[in-house]
Design a protein around this motif. Structure first.
Motif: not given
Length: 376
Positions: A122-145
């Motif tokens: 129910n959040i349109f565009g989230a998969n394309k335009n948002a950053l994610f805290l999970k999966p946790i293994s990708e948190i390094k690139s998320t924080i850099l972004s």
């Protein structure tokens, strides 16, 4: 080379995912060495990230190496095979897991301890335009972004423990790096920390206000665009850096598999941690829902479940009766704040102090140390 009776492979156990429970299985079964059982870990990454230390990593207290466990070294230590690949489907009927760009793998026993993702329903565009805290293994690139993003506003969607902790940790990281950004914490409810005692809610709200973090209540995010987010279907908030800290959601492969799932979409298991329809398949941690229990998705349960999981995998292989996992009725929740303090909460009591931060740090370091001391 001729196989002797000692090294004949009779059964295959696949550990799917390197969550808190499966890494303990590696250590336990790797030590007792069940004759005839070949164990293979299948993980998308070469490392597994310990979620309890992520806020500290974001704040700059821990390095990336300090919060990660090297799966290759861990598996080598206990003579466990490793396949680094992404799983795309599970067939209980065929006793196979299907991997991306690789041939499927057969199993006799399967232990699923995969990570979850943030809910984008129910959040349109989230998969394309948002950053994610999970999966946790990708948190390094998320924080850099997040740090590199030029937006003045950083919006964090989700008023639970993850959203609150990350908001505070990011604020402290920005302060240390002389970065001037507004942090906006968005809750769809009329308060924060749903299911937590009132004392915890009040304390954390005061801490967020003290750190100049804006809080939006009763704000249901309906759309995430590149340059703004839409709230309650009409209001627009200018922001090009949106982070999802929403409720837990199972990975897509769960719904596409032939495993029985719960009403919320997670793998349904008995209190032996076996799936309801396939006694040779186990699931634990956040990806599982235990029948007749309504547990929140918290790492403390996965750690405790590992004790039952490792014993039951051994007992099933030896054709012995299985033991039951009984969730603890309560546990000490420690939420990291800034300035070397944390909020400790149990039952209806809560207290903010440096002691709880030191206790949390001790517990986290002790946990990860178990899987980082290698003897070759």
């Amino acid at each position: 080379m001729l196989k002797t009776k000692k090294n004949v492979i009779k059964k295959d156990l696949i550990l799917l995912g390197a969550g808190h429970a499966n890494i303990e299985v590696i250590k336990y079964l790797g030590r007792i060495k069940l004759q005839g059982l070949r164990i293979t870990l299948v993980s998308k990454n070469f490392h597994t990230t310990y979620s309890g230390m992520v806020p500290g990593y974001i704040e700059g207290i821990y390095s990336w190496d300090e919060i990660n466990i090297d799966l290759i070294k861990l598996s080598y230590q206990y003579n466990i095979n490793v396949v680094v690949a992404e799983v795309i489907n599970i067939s209980a009927k065929e006793k196979k897991i299907y991997l991306k760009d690789r041939a499927p793998m057969k199993f006799d026993f399967l232990s699923i301890n995969l990570g979850i993702k943030s809910n984008t329903k129910n959040i349109f565009g989230a998969n394309k335009n948002a950053l994610f805290l999970k999966p946790i293994s990708e948190i390094k690139s998320t924080i850099l972004s997040i740090v590199k993003n030029k937006s003045n506003n950083v919006a964090i969607i989700g008023g639970g423990a993850a959203g609150v902790e990350v908001s505070l940790a990011l604020k402290e990281r920005f302060r240390k790096s002389n970065i001037n950004k507004n942090i906006i914490l968005i809750s769809k409810n009329n308060d924060l920390m749903k299911n937590y005692p009132l004392s915890v809610k009040r304390s954390l709200k005061n801490e967020l206000i003290k750190q100049n973090i804006n809080i939006l209540y009763s704000s249901n995010v309906t759309k995430v665009n590149k340059s703004y987010i839409e709230i309650n279907g009409s209001r627009k908030l200018k922001c090009s850096c949106t982070i999802l800290a929403t409720d837990a959601w199972p990975p897509d492969l769960v719904s596409s598999s032939d495993l029985k799932v719960s009403k919320s979409g997670f793998i349904s298991v008995l209190n032996t941690l076996q799936t309801k329809t396939n006694p040779n398949i186990f699931a634990s941690g956040d990806i599982a829902d235990i029948e007749n229990y309504k547990l929140v998705k918290a790492g403390v349960y996965a750690v405790r479940q590992s004790k039952t999981l490792k014993k039951n995998l051994e007992r099933l292989y030896k054709n012995k009766s299985l033991i039951k996992y009984l969730p603890q009725r309560s546990y000490l929740s420690i939420i990291g704040l800034t300035n070397g303090k944390a909020l400790g909460s149990k039952y209806f009591l809560s207290l903010k102090s440096k002691f709880f931060w030191q206790l949390k740090r001790y517990i986290d370091k002790r946990f990860i140390k178990k899987y980082k001391n290698f003897n070759y």
